[in-house]
Write an enzyme that holds these catalytic residues in place. Structure first.
Site, PDB file in Angstrom:
ATOM      1  CG  ASP A 176      -3.424   8.024  -1.495  1.00 53.10           C
ATOM      2  OD1 ASP A 176      -3.315   8.527  -0.368  1.00 53.10           O
ATOM      3  OD2 ASP A 176      -3.032   6.872  -1.769  1.00 53.10           O
ATOM      4  CG  ASN A 178      -2.681  11.541   2.466  1.00 54.50           C
ATOM      5  OD1 ASN A 178      -2.121  10.683   1.762  1.00 54.50           O
ATOM      6  ND2 ASN A 178      -2.298  11.782   3.700  1.00 54.50           N
ATOM      7  CE  LYS A 179      -5.208   5.431   4.537  1.00 55.32           C
ATOM      8  NZ  LYS A 179      -6.199   4.526   3.900  1.00 55.32           N
ATOM      9  NE  ARG A 183       0.139   1.424   3.362  1.00 56.30           N
ATOM     10  CZ  ARG A 183       1.047   2.359   3.488  1.00 56.30           C
ATOM     11  NH1 ARG A 183       2.353   2.049   3.501  1.00 56.30           N
ATOM     12  NH2 ARG A 183       0.745   3.620   3.617  1.00 56.30           N
ATOM     13  N   GLY A 184       0.212   2.394  -0.115  1.00 49.59           N
ATOM     14  CA  GLY A 184       0.969   3.629  -0.306  1.00 49.59           C
ATOM     15  C   GLY A 184       0.973   3.936  -1.794  1.00 49.59           C
ATOM     16  CB  ALA A 185       0.047   6.988  -3.642  1.00 51.93           C
TER      17      ALA A 185
HETATM   18  C1  RUB Z   1      -1.812   5.372   2.073  1.00 54.75           C
HETATM   19  C2  RUB Z   1      -1.848   6.836   2.273  1.00 54.75           C
HETATM   20  C3  RUB Z   1      -0.575   7.524   2.120  1.00 54.75           C
HETATM   21  C4  RUB Z   1      -0.579   7.972   0.694  1.00 54.75           C
HETATM   22  C5  RUB Z   1       0.597   8.750   0.364  1.00 54.75           C
HETATM   23  O1  RUB Z   1      -3.093   4.807   2.187  1.00 54.75           O
HETATM   24  O2  RUB Z   1      -2.854   7.473   2.430  1.00 54.75           O
HETATM   25  O3  RUB Z   1      -0.489   8.627   2.971  1.00 54.75           O
HETATM   26  O4  RUB Z   1      -0.633   6.848  -0.153  1.00 54.75           O
HETATM   27  O5  RUB Z   1       1.690   7.887   0.375  1.00 54.75           O
HETATM   28  P1  RUB Z   1      -3.195   3.234   2.139  1.00 54.75           P
HETATM   29  P2  RUB Z   1       3.001   8.476  -0.221  1.00 54.75           P
HETATM   30  O6  RUB Z   1      -2.393   2.704   3.266  1.00 54.75           O
HETATM   31  O7  RUB Z   1      -4.666   2.975   2.279  1.00 54.75           O
HETATM   32  O8  RUB Z   1      -2.659   2.816   0.796  1.00 54.75           O
HETATM   33  O9  RUB Z   1       3.287   9.701   0.565  1.00 54.75           O
HETATM   34  O10 RUB Z   1       4.008   7.433  -0.043  1.00 54.75           O
HETATM   35  O11 RUB Z   1       2.700   8.851  -1.619  1.00 54.75           O
END
Ligand code: RUB
Length: 370
Positions: free
Chosen positions: A257, A267-268, A60-62
């Site tokens: 995201d 975002n989250k 997870r994480g964008a």
């Molecule tokens: C992840 C989330 C992160 C964003 C940004 O949600 O909200 O804050 O993806 O990540 P989930 P980054 O855990 O539901 O995927 O800063 O790495 O782009």
């Protein structure tokens, strides 16, 4: 075919995935911090395995979602089978499956668009062979990972300039190495500042319902020796008001995201509430995101698709019930922070102020996708 991704992705530092001769290895983030479980997907089951891993938040994480999808296609493509037409057709079906996993993070679609373009260009050449398509897909996946890794490093350098020695930074969810192909976004900025000799500490919101802040940010900070204090989401406003044991919270750094053309930022869930609390306390609120997160096709936050997840994620925690089993639940995984609450954006190309339209002034998304 040789494995050109191996050198890129197998290394000692923290990574959410890597590809080798056995297949795609994914660190199951659901098991952290208790267990380090690696799931291995051979080229046969890699697409469905990675699709389910994205849906279930094992990865997870964008930016990492985009990277996992890209590497899944690369792992499948590097053993071409069937005729050129059937191989390309199968790749398109796999692309469609991966697109159906999670709707909000635009980076997934950026990665898949880039791979589809490379696939179609290779397949459209005179005398095209399946091997050429395979190489094009692997190269495009490698490029996505390279670009994201470099973006993380550059965001770290630009963002670190915002931080002073002794600063305390509040963040939500998890934006470190496990969420990207590099050192991270918002957490990457803290890492760069600390590497530059600044004593920067983190306040991590636990991030209900799935606790990415408690499980992943706290863990990654400890692993990287970043001083971290965990608070529940509901404590953020009070922490901004009173400071953390006498230390004022200097700023908020969060990931994203999807960022609309007007700067509205998905975002989250919980990010919007944090931004409101920061505005009330006159604490700067910065979004740290690579240009692949800017979506110029979205005019504003209302156009951003917001994923709604299963009710049981709210009704229970780690399998233990928290509420009446049949209570009604609303579980949006993300919220949208209006651009007016964003002090600025940290991208790999530098800082954008709130007034600047990210998509127009930096043209980051357009350029990144060219
Ligand atoms: C992840 C989330 C992160 C964003 C940004 O949600 O909200 O804050 O993806 O990540 P989930 P980054 O855990 O539901 O995927 O800063 O790495 O782009």
């Amino acid at each position: 075919m040789s494995d050109p991704l191996r050198a890129l992705l197998v290394r000692d530092d923290l990574r959410p995935f890597f590809l080798d001769g056995h297949g795609l290895h994914l660190l199951d983030q659901r098991d952290l911090p208790a267990h380090e479980t690696w799931r291995v997907f051979g080229d046969g089951g890699v697409i469905e395995g990675v699709a389910r891993s994205i849906e279930g938040l094992a990865v997870r994480g964008a930016p990492a979602i985009g990277g996992a999808a890209a590497l899944a296609l690369a792992a499948f493509a590097r053993r071409p089978r069937g005729t050129l037409a059937s191989f390309v057709d199968t790749l398109k079906q796999h692309d469609a499956r991966l697109r159906r996993t999670r709707p909000t993070a635009v980076n997934l679609f950026v990665a898949l668009d880039a791979i589809a373009a490379a696939r179609d260009a290779a397949a459209g050449r005179a005398d095209a062979r399946s091997d050429d398509v395979a190489v094009a897909v692997v190269d495009a996946a490698e490029a996505y990972c390279h670009v994201d890794e470099a973006a993380c490093t550059a965001m770290g350098a630009h963002g670190a300039a915002l931080l002073d020695d002794g600063d305390v930074v509040v963040t939500v969810c998890h934006t470190g190495a496990l969420a990207t192909c590099g050192q991270g976004t918002a957490l990457g900025v803290v890492k760069s500042a600390r590497k530059a000799g600044k004593d920067v500490a983190v306040v991590a919101l636990e991030t209900r319902p799935l606790l990415q802040g408690a499980r992943l940010t706290a863990w990654e900070c400890q692993r990287d020796r970043i001083p971290v204090t965990l608070i529940t989401d509901g404590m953020a406003a009070f922490a901004l008001n009173r400071g953390l044991r006498g230390r004022r919270i200097a700023r908020a750094l969060v990931g994203a995201d999807r960022i609309a053309r007007n700067g509205d930022t998905a975002n989250k869930i919980g990010t919007f509430a944090l931004a409101v609390a920061c505005a009330h306390h006159d604490v700067p609120f910065h979004v740290v995101a690579p240009t692949t997160t800017f979506d110029e096709t979205c005019p504003d936050g209302h156009a951003i698709p917001i994923e709604e997840r299963a009710a049981d994620e709210v009704r229970s925690a780690r399998g233990a019930p928290l509420s009446p089993v049949d209570v009604g639940v609303w579980n949006p995984a993300f919220d949208v922070t209006p651009a007016s609450l964003v002090t600025g954006f940290v991208t790999e190309r530098g800082l954008l102020s709130r007034g600047a339209s990210p998509a127009r002034s930096a043209s980051p998304a357009a350029a990144a996708r060219r």
